[in-house]
Design a protein around this motif. Structure first.
Motif, short mmCIF file in Angstrom:
data_model
loop_
_atom_site.label_atom_id
_atom_site.label_comp_id
_atom_site.label_asym_id
_atom_site.label_seq_id
_atom_site.Cartn_x
_atom_site.Cartn_y
_atom_site.Cartn_z
N MET A 156 -4.48 -3.29 -17.04
CA MET A 156 -5.92 -3.51 -17.09
C MET A 156 -6.60 -2.44 -17.95
O MET A 156 -7.50 -2.75 -18.72
CB MET A 156 -6.52 -3.49 -15.67
N TYR A 157 -6.15 -1.20 -17.83
CA TYR A 157 -6.73 -0.13 -18.65
C TYR A 157 -6.48 -0.40 -20.13
O TYR A 157 -7.38 -0.24 -20.95
CB TYR A 157 -6.12 1.21 -18.24
N GLY A 158 -5.26 -0.84 -20.45
CA GLY A 158 -4.94 -1.16 -21.84
C GLY A 158 -5.80 -2.30 -22.37
O GLY A 158 -6.28 -2.26 -23.51
N LEU A 159 -6.00 -3.32 -21.55
CA LEU A 159 -6.84 -4.44 -21.96
C LEU A 159 -8.30 -4.03 -22.12
O LEU A 159 -8.98 -4.49 -23.04
CB LEU A 159 -6.72 -5.59 -20.95
N MET B 63 1.27 -2.32 -8.36
CA MET B 63 -0.14 -1.97 -8.44
C MET B 63 -0.41 -1.01 -9.60
O MET B 63 -1.36 -1.20 -10.37
CB MET B 63 -0.60 -1.34 -7.12
N VAL B 64 0.43 -0.01 -9.75
CA VAL B 64 0.26 0.93 -10.86
C VAL B 64 0.43 0.21 -12.19
O VAL B 64 -0.33 0.46 -13.14
CB VAL B 64 1.26 2.11 -10.72
N SER B 65 1.39 -0.68 -12.26
CA SER B 65 1.60 -1.44 -13.49
C SER B 65 0.38 -2.29 -13.82
O SER B 65 -0.05 -2.35 -14.99
CB SER B 65 2.84 -2.32 -13.33
N ASN B 66 -0.19 -2.95 -12.83
CA ASN B 66 -1.38 -3.77 -13.06
C ASN B 66 -2.56 -2.93 -13.51
O ASN B 66 -3.30 -3.32 -14.42
CB ASN B 66 -1.74 -4.55 -11.79
N TYR C 234 18.16 -1.52 8.72
CA TYR C 234 18.07 -2.46 7.60
C TYR C 234 16.62 -2.92 7.41
O TYR C 234 16.11 -2.96 6.29
CB TYR C 234 18.99 -3.65 7.87
N LEU C 235 15.96 -3.22 8.52
CA LEU C 235 14.57 -3.66 8.46
C LEU C 235 13.66 -2.55 7.92
O LEU C 235 12.80 -2.80 7.08
CB LEU C 235 14.10 -4.08 9.85
N MET C 236 13.88 -1.31 8.37
CA MET C 236 13.07 -0.18 7.87
C MET C 236 13.33 0.04 6.38
O MET C 236 12.39 0.32 5.63
CB MET C 236 13.37 1.08 8.67
N ALA C 237 14.56 -0.11 5.95
CA ALA C 237 14.87 0.05 4.53
C ALA C 237 14.17 -1.03 3.70
O ALA C 237 13.62 -0.75 2.64
CB ALA C 237 16.38 0.00 4.31
N MET C 238 14.18 -2.25 4.19
CA MET C 238 13.52 -3.35 3.47
C MET C 238 12.01 -3.12 3.40
O MET C 238 11.39 -3.37 2.36
CB MET C 238 13.82 -4.69 4.15
N ILE C 239 11.44 -2.63 4.48
CA ILE C 239 10.00 -2.33 4.47
C ILE C 239 9.70 -1.21 3.48
O ILE C 239 8.73 -1.28 2.72
CB ILE C 239 9.51 -1.98 5.90
N GLY C 240 10.53 -0.19 3.46
CA GLY C 240 10.35 0.91 2.50
C GLY C 240 10.45 0.42 1.07
O GLY C 240 9.63 0.78 0.21
N ILE C 241 11.43 -0.43 0.80
CA ILE C 241 11.59 -0.98 -0.56
C ILE C 241 10.38 -1.83 -0.92
O ILE C 241 9.87 -1.75 -2.05
CB ILE C 241 12.89 -1.79 -0.65
N ALA C 242 9.89 -2.63 0.02
CA ALA C 242 8.71 -3.46 -0.24
C ALA C 242 7.49 -2.60 -0.56
O ALA C 242 6.72 -2.92 -1.46
CB ALA C 242 8.43 -4.36 0.96
N ILE C 243 7.33 -1.50 0.15
CA ILE C 243 6.19 -0.60 -0.11
C ILE C 243 6.31 0.00 -1.51
O ILE C 243 5.33 0.06 -2.25
CB ILE C 243 6.11 0.49 0.98
N VAL C 244 7.50 0.45 -1.88
CA VAL C 244 7.70 1.05 -3.20
C VAL C 244 7.45 0.02 -4.30
O VAL C 244 6.77 0.30 -5.29
CB VAL C 244 9.11 1.66 -3.30
N VAL C 245 7.98 -1.20 -4.13
CA VAL C 245 7.79 -2.25 -5.14
C VAL C 245 6.31 -2.59 -5.27
O VAL C 245 5.80 -2.75 -6.38
CB VAL C 245 8.63 -3.49 -4.78
#
Length: 119
Positions: free
Chosen positions: A61-64, A54-57, A38-49
């Motif tokens: 920024m590129y659009g702005l 970061m990509v969204s930001n 469960y802890l490894m899954a939560m860490i994996g989800i946190a990394i993906v989020v």
């Protein structure tokens, strides 16, 4: 002890050793507990989020930056247009030009009625 008893005793010892080996194998084969998974899954989800954020930001920024560049270009064009209009105003407000147009329309210069205004 008789041979049969010794054989039975040896067999029981072997069975006990096999049970212990199987127990040890079961414990070794089970690598992660449910909580660890469960802890490894939560860490994996946190990394993906985090990666998605970061990509969204970076995309926003590129659009702005593109929008800022476009606005800066529009500002430069407007400044050039304003400078052209200022030049045109200075040409049209030349006193000699105004006097010439007035004379063409039949007006005469009367020095007694001339008032000089300072800006």
């Amino acid at each position: 002890m008789s041979q049969a008893t010794q054989k039975q005793y040896v067999r029981e010892e072997q069975k006990e050793e096999q049970r212990q080996l199987q127990t040890v194998r079961n414990r070794v084969e089970k690598r992660f507990t449910r909580g660890e998974k469960y802890l490894m899954a939560m860490i994996g989800i946190a990394i993906v989020v985090t990666a998605v954020l970061m990509v969204s930001n970076y995309a926003s920024m590129y659009g702005l930056e593109q929008e800022i560049s476009q606005l800066q270009s529009e500002i430069n064009q407007q400044q050039q247009y304003n400078e052209g209009l200022e030049h045109q105003v200075s040409e049209l407000s030349d006193p000699e030009r105004i006097l010439e147009i007035a004379q063409d329309n039949g007006m005469e210069l009367n020095d007694d009625n001339v008032t000089v205004l300072d800006h």
